[in-house]
Motif scaffolding. Sequence first.
Motif, PDB file in Angstrom:
ATOM      1  N   LYS A   1      33.186  50.454  51.565  1.00 37.28           N
ATOM      2  CA  LYS A   1      31.946  50.705  52.292  1.00 37.28           C
ATOM      3  C   LYS A   1      31.627  49.615  53.485  1.00 37.28           C
ATOM      4  CE  LYS A   1      28.543  48.799  50.124  1.00 37.28           C
ATOM      5  NZ  LYS A   1      27.587  48.351  49.012  1.00 37.28           N
ATOM      6  N   THR A   2      31.942  48.368  53.190  1.00 32.42           N
ATOM      7  CA  THR A   2      31.813  47.263  53.968  1.00 32.42           C
ATOM      8  C   THR A   2      32.521  47.772  55.343  1.00 32.42           C
ATOM      9  OG1 THR A   2      31.464  45.876  52.370  1.00 32.42           O
ATOM     10  CG2 THR A   2      31.955  44.938  54.462  1.00 32.42           C
ATOM     11  N   ALA A   3      33.528  48.277  55.184  1.00 36.07           N
ATOM     12  CA  ALA A   3      34.590  48.480  56.477  1.00 36.07           C
ATOM     13  C   ALA A   3      34.009  49.653  57.065  1.00 36.07           C
ATOM     14  CB  ALA A   3      36.065  48.980  56.173  1.00 36.07           C
ATOM     15  N   VAL A   4      33.406  50.614  56.683  1.00 40.40           N
ATOM     16  CA  VAL A   4      32.763  51.736  57.133  1.00 40.40           C
ATOM     17  C   VAL A   4      31.286  51.405  58.053  1.00 40.40           C
ATOM     18  CG1 VAL A   4      31.604  54.118  56.785  1.00 40.40           C
ATOM     19  CG2 VAL A   4      33.471  53.706  55.701  1.00 40.40           C
ATOM     20  N   LEU A   5      30.655  50.250  57.274  1.00 39.87           N
ATOM     21  CA  LEU A   5      29.414  49.940  57.962  1.00 39.87           C
ATOM     22  C   LEU A   5      29.739  49.187  59.101  1.00 39.87           C
ATOM     23  CD1 LEU A   5      26.273  49.183  57.761  1.00 39.87           C
ATOM     24  CD2 LEU A   5      27.107  47.149  56.204  1.00 39.87           C
ATOM     25  N   THR A   6      30.782  48.393  59.106  1.00 41.45           N
ATOM     26  CA  THR A   6      31.187  47.675  60.080  1.00 41.45           C
ATOM     27  C   THR A   6      31.761  48.650  61.265  1.00 41.45           C
ATOM     28  OG1 THR A   6      32.003  45.704  58.912  1.00 41.45           O
ATOM     29  CG2 THR A   6      32.864  45.904  61.240  1.00 41.45           C
ATOM     30  N   ARG A   7      32.356  49.626  60.986  1.00 43.65           N
ATOM     31  CA  ARG A   7      32.751  50.430  62.199  1.00 43.65           C
ATOM     32  C   ARG A   7      31.601  51.264  62.486  1.00 43.65           C
ATOM     33  NH1 ARG A   7      37.150  51.096  65.443  1.00 43.65           N
ATOM     34  NH2 ARG A   7      38.337  50.500  63.604  1.00 43.65           N
ATOM     35  N   SER A   8      30.757  51.692  61.817  1.00 43.15           N
ATOM     36  CA  SER A   8      29.616  52.407  62.174  1.00 43.15           C
ATOM     37  C   SER A   8      28.634  51.811  63.362  1.00 43.15           C
ATOM     38  CB  SER A   8      28.787  52.815  60.791  1.00 43.15           C
ATOM     39  OG  SER A   8      27.694  53.509  61.228  1.00 43.15           O
ATOM     40  N   LYS A   9      28.502  50.233  62.804  1.00 46.21           N
ATOM     41  CA  LYS A   9      27.707  49.337  63.639  1.00 46.21           C
ATOM     42  C   LYS A   9      28.451  49.433  65.180  1.00 46.21           C
ATOM     43  CE  LYS A   9      25.263  46.737  60.472  1.00 46.21           C
ATOM     44  NZ  LYS A   9      25.089  45.434  59.719  1.00 46.21           N
ATOM     45  N   SER A  10      29.390  49.216  65.227  1.00 41.90           N
ATOM     46  CA  SER A  10      30.457  49.084  66.599  1.00 41.90           C
ATOM     47  C   SER A  10      30.320  50.437  67.086  1.00 41.90           C
ATOM     48  CB  SER A  10      31.786  48.648  66.197  1.00 41.90           C
ATOM     49  OG  SER A  10      32.509  49.863  65.637  1.00 41.90           O
ATOM     50  N   LEU A  11      30.574  51.490  66.615  1.00 47.01           N
ATOM     51  CA  LEU A  11      30.408  52.611  67.400  1.00 47.01           C
ATOM     52  C   LEU A  11      28.857  53.276  67.695  1.00 47.01           C
ATOM     53  CD1 LEU A  11      32.502  55.276  64.907  1.00 47.01           C
ATOM     54  CD2 LEU A  11      33.146  54.242  67.149  1.00 47.01           C
ATOM     55  N   GLN A  12      28.059  52.588  66.886  1.00 43.93           N
ATOM     56  CA  GLN A  12      26.556  52.728  67.487  1.00 43.93           C
ATOM     57  C   GLN A  12      26.150  51.948  68.560  1.00 43.93           C
ATOM     58  OE1 GLN A  12      24.593  54.865  66.591  1.00 43.93           O
ATOM     59  NE2 GLN A  12      24.665  55.464  64.219  1.00 43.93           N
ATOM     60  N   ALA A  13      26.938  50.794  68.921  1.00 41.89           N
ATOM     61  CA  ALA A  13      26.617  49.949  69.642  1.00 41.89           C
ATOM     62  C   ALA A  13      27.298  50.352  71.256  1.00 41.89           C
ATOM     63  CB  ALA A  13      27.236  48.455  69.623  1.00 41.89           C
ATOM     64  N   GLU A  14      28.080  51.412  70.893  1.00 46.83           N
ATOM     65  CA  GLU A  14      28.948  51.927  72.188  1.00 46.83           C
ATOM     66  C   GLU A  14      27.638  52.587  73.242  1.00 46.83           C
ATOM     67  OE1 GLU A  14      32.062  54.444  71.430  1.00 46.83           O
ATOM     68  OE2 GLU A  14      33.253  52.827  70.517  1.00 46.83           O
ATOM     69  N   PRO A  15      28.032  52.545  74.718  1.00 50.35           N
ATOM     70  CA  PRO A  15      27.223  53.469  75.490  1.00 50.35           C
ATOM     71  C   PRO A  15      26.993  54.688  74.925  1.00 50.35           C
ATOM     72  CG  PRO A  15      28.641  52.059  76.552  1.00 50.35           C
ATOM     73  CD  PRO A  15      29.423  52.027  75.241  1.00 50.35           C
ATOM     74  N   GLY A  16      25.616  55.218  74.875  1.00 51.18           N
ATOM     75  CA  GLY A  16      25.518  56.548  74.188  1.00 51.18           C
ATOM     76  C   GLY A  16      25.358  56.567  72.891  1.00 51.18           C
ATOM     77  N   GLY A  17      25.777  55.485  72.096  1.00 52.50           N
ATOM     78  CA  GLY A  17      25.672  55.676  70.615  1.00 52.50           C
ATOM     79  C   GLY A  17      26.897  56.205  69.996  1.00 52.50           C
ATOM     80  N   MET A  18      26.911  56.610  68.683  1.00 49.83           N
ATOM     81  CA  MET A  18      28.116  57.315  67.999  1.00 49.83           C
ATOM     82  C   MET A  18      28.005  58.925  68.338  1.00 49.83           C
ATOM     83  SD  MET A  18      29.074  57.554  64.037  1.00 49.83           S
ATOM     84  CE  MET A  18      28.463  55.880  63.507  1.00 49.83           C
ATOM     85  N   SER A  19      29.369  59.239  68.923  1.00 51.02           N
ATOM     86  CA  SER A  19      29.113  60.672  69.118  1.00 51.02           C
ATOM     87  C   SER A  19      29.350  61.340  68.030  1.00 51.02           C
ATOM     88  CB  SER A  19      30.594  60.961  70.045  1.00 51.02           C
ATOM     89  OG  SER A  19      31.735  60.615  69.333  1.00 51.02           O
ATOM     90  N   GLU A  20      29.238  62.795  68.265  1.00 53.31           N
ATOM     91  CA  GLU A  20      29.271  63.529  66.693  1.00 53.31           C
ATOM     92  C   GLU A  20      30.677  63.718  66.244  1.00 53.31           C
ATOM     93  OE1 GLU A  20      26.993  65.480  64.927  1.00 53.31           O
ATOM     94  OE2 GLU A  20      25.861  63.874  66.107  1.00 53.31           O
TER      95      GLU A  20
END
Length: 348
Positions: free
Chosen positions: A215-234
């Motif tokens: 769960k922590t690993a997914v949270l970390t990855r999710s935050k990094s993807l959200q921080a990318e330009p345009g946010g997390m893609s579908e």
Amino acid sequence: MIILGFESSCDETGVAAVSTQRGLLAHALHSQIAMHQEYGGVVPELASRDHIRRVLPLAAEVLRKAGLSFADLDAVAYTAGPGLAGALLVGASVAQAFAWARGLPAIPIHHLEGHLLSPLLSEPRPEFPFIALLVSGGHTQLMRVGGVGDYELLGETLDDAAGEAFDKTAKLLGLGYPGGPALSRLAEQGDPARYKLPRPMLHSGDLDFSFSGLKTAVLTRSKSLQAEPGGMSEQARADLAAGTEAAIVDVLAGKALAALKQTGLNRLVVAGGVGANRHLRRRLEQALQARGGRVYFPPLELCTDNGAMIAFAAALRVQAGLADLSGTGHAFTVHPRWDLQDVCARAA
């Protein structure tokens, strides 16, 4: 003997009629998912109130479907725990009221025993002994089941249950409640190998589980993807969902196979809501077939909480001589926390 069973431990109201000779006669189920979606999870007080509204109409529906009347009943059964205290009290009090009014015995059933024995409702039925993988929103355990009332805990989660890992990941990805089914649907569109995620305790050498690190690993990855330009893609969301599901399935399957090897058994039973996951089912079916064993699942409609598993567990306990049928006294209690080993101790 005909038994009417009540299940109300959390967010499903279930009623069923079972015959010790003919098996499941009828069952009815009401899910509270739509009601709890607005809050993103189960609200205990709302759950209890909804059980009160639903339980008597469902009982009448089951009797009608089965062609029975209250006079045809020989016993009632109910979930006595574990679960939400208020929700448990609804099913328990209604069952005890039925029993008192008709002079019938009331049989308290452990919720997890109902799940463990529910695959015996399907055909072909597994023979004892077998390994049971119990996977739900609240429990992830491996048991050796030697018979009715004979349960040995081999391993369990040290933190989150598998169902919780599904639900919490789904929430991180902005999916609705309940999260597990929504995440699995999204995962079908993703690449499970795109993001490297941990398989906690997969090679720990024991049969315990842990999902908090995932769960922590997914949270970390999710935050990094959200921080990318345009946010997390579908597509990224789908790939992360697929990777999470694959990690959970790898751990569940790996531990279940290790339990079979450790005990020398070749029959595996899977029960609980996560047992409906198609990826997990396919993985275990292939693995057991390759080793000359067999995996058993309850019918899909009986994977979640339901009255059929409670009435059926009571019927099996009656047949095994493990149920009190004296019908005297109707004082009762419920057990929000209840170790399954307590049931074994009383059975012995």
